[in-house]
Design an enzyme around this catalytic site. Structure first.
Site: not given
Ligand code: HMG
Ligand code: MG
Length: 295
Positions: A16-17, A208, A241, A210, A250
Site C-alpha cells: 500500500r504505502d 510508522h 507519500c 519513513h 518507509n
Molecule cells: P474528495 O474529492 O474530497 O471527496 O476526496 P468527495 O467525497 O468530494 O468525492 C470526490 C470523488 O471521489 C467522487 O467521485 C467520489 O465518488 C470519489 P466523482 O463524483 O468525482 O467521480 N470517492 C471515492 N472513490 C473511490 N474510493 C473512495 C472514494 N471516496 C470518494 N473511497 C478522498 C476525499 C479522501 C476520497 C480523497 O481525498 C482521497 O481519496 N485521497 C487519497 C488520500 C490517500 O490515499 N493518501 C495516501 C494514503 S495516507 C498516507 O500515505 C500516510 C500514511 O502512510 C501514514 C504516514 O506515512 O504518515 C498512512
Molecule cells: Mg506512510
C-alpha cells in the site's frame, strides 16, 4: 539496563504505502506475486492496498482485483486502508475484516492528503463506526505528521495528544504514529512517547517511520525502550507519500529485522523468503522506473 520487548510485530505496508508512491502503477499481476511472496515471509499483518479515490491514487486503482486474486493465508491479518464510508463499503465487498483509517496531527497535511480538516476526518470515522461495529471489523488508525509536517514544520505534542484522544474515544484501539517525512530524531521520539505514555498504555501504539534521512532505525530502537512492539515497514524500503514531497520510503523491513536480530528480539520473519520478496519487488520497481524514464 535497557529492556526491549521479547517479540516485535512487523506490519508490512509495502503493497500500500510503497506502491502508492510509484510514478506509474506496477502491473496487477506483479502486485499479486509480491503479495503472495509476502504471505510466505511470516508477517502477522500485511496492508494490502487502499480503497481511495483513483483520481487521487491511480497507482492502487486495481485494489478490488488485487484483493480478489491474491492468496489469503490463515493467521495473517490482511488490511485495507480506507478514507471514508465509500472506501469502507468497498473493503467489505472485497472481504476485508481489518481496515486502517487515517488522519493527521497537522491541519495542512490533513487538507492536502484527504481534502478535509482533522475534525472532518473524525466526522468521517464517526460515520464509519456503526459499519465496523456491525461487521466486527478490526480497525487501525494512522496519525500522520506526528513530529514534522512538510507544510507546517515541527508539530506540537499537544496536537498529537488531542488526535489520539479523539481516535480512542471512537473505540479504535490500535494507533500507528507516522513520521511521514522521516525527520524525527530519537530524542523527539522519546519526548513524544514519554508524553503519550504518561496517559495511555503502549499496547495501543505502533510506529510508522519513513526513512528519508536514515533516522528510522534509531527511532524504532528508541521506541522499543518504551515497550512499543509494533512497527510498520516496507520490504525493499520502497515508497513514500504522494502528498508529502519530502517523504521517501518507509524503513525497509530488512532493516527492522536486522535491528531486532542484533538485539535478540524475535520477529517471526523468515529471512530467506524476505530477501526473495525484496529482490522481486525491487526488480519490478526498477523495471518500471526505467520504462518510465524512456517515456
Ligand atoms: P474528495 O474529492 O474530497 O471527496 O476526496 P468527495 O467525497 O468530494 O468525492 C470526490 C470523488 O471521489 C467522487 O467521485 C467520489 O465518488 C470519489 P466523482 O463524483 O468525482 O467521480 N470517492 C471515492 N472513490 C473511490 N474510493 C473512495 C472514494 N471516496 C470518494 N473511497 C478522498 C476525499 C479522501 C476520497 C480523497 O481525498 C482521497 O481519496 N485521497 C487519497 C488520500 C490517500 O490515499 N493518501 C495516501 C494514503 S495516507 C498516507 O500515505 C500516510 C500514511 O502512510 C501514514 C504516514 O506515512 O504518515 C498512512
Ligand atoms: Mg506512510
Amino acid at each position: 539496563m535497557t529492556t526491549y520487548p521479547a517479540k516485535v510485530n512487523i506490519v508490512e505496508v509495502g503493497p500500500r504505502d510503497g506502491l502508492q508512491s510509484m510514478e506509474k502503477s506496477i502491473a496487477t499481476e506483479d502486485k499479486i506475486t509480491y503479495l503472495n511472496l509476502l504471505s510466505q515471509c511470516g508477517f502477522s499483518e500485511i496492508e494490502v492496498t487502499s480503497f481511495v479515490s483513483p483520481k487521487w491514487i491511480p497507482q492502487l486503482a486495481d485494489a478490488k482485483e488485487v484483493s480478489a486474486k491474491m492468496d489469503r493465508l490463515n493467521g495473517i491479518t490482511y488490511t485495507a486502508l480506507v478514507p471514508n464510508l465509500k472506501g469502507l463499503d468497498d473493503a467489505l465487498s472485497a472481504q476485508y475484516s481489518s481496515v486502517a483509517v487515517f488522519t493527521a496531527a497537522s491541519e495542512s497535511f490533513s487538507k492536502n492528503n484527504t481534502n478535509c480538516s482533522i475534525d472532518e476526518s473524525m466526522g468521517r470515522f464517526h460515520q464509519m463506526t456503526p459499519v465496523w461495529e456491525e461487521h466486527s471489523l478490526r480497525v487501525r488508525g494512522y496519525i500522520s505528521t506526528v513530529w514534522h509536517c512538510p507544510y507546517e514544520g515541527p508539530i506540537k505534542t499537544g496536537s498529537v495528544i488531542d488526535v489520539i484522544a479523539k481516535i480512542l474515544d471512537l473505540g479504535i484501539q490500535n494507533i500507528s504514529l507516522g513520521d511521514t517525512i522521516g525527520k524525527a530524531t530519537a530524542d523527539e521520539v522519546r519526548f513524544t512517547l514519554e508524553t503519550i505514555l504518561n496517559r495511555w498504555h503502549p499496547k495501543h501504539f505502533a510506529l510508522h517511520m519513513h526513512d528519508t534521512f536514515g533516522f528510522a532505525k534509531e527511532n524504532i530502537q528508541a521506541a522499543m525502550e518504551f515497550e512499543i512492539n509494533t512497527f510498520d515497514s516496507s520490504t525493499g524500503g520502497i515508497g513514500g507519500c504522494p502528498y508529502a514531497e519530502d517523504a521517501s520510503g518507509n524503513i525497509a523491513t530488512e532493516n527492522v529485522v536486522s535491528l531486532c536480530n542484533s538485539i535478540g528480539i524475535e520477529t517471526g520473519i523468515n529471512e530467506e523468503k524476505l530477501e526473495e520478496t525484496s529482490t522481486f519487488i525491487k526488480s519490478i520497481v526498477k523495471k518500471e522506473s526505467l520504462a518510465h524514464a524512456k517515456d
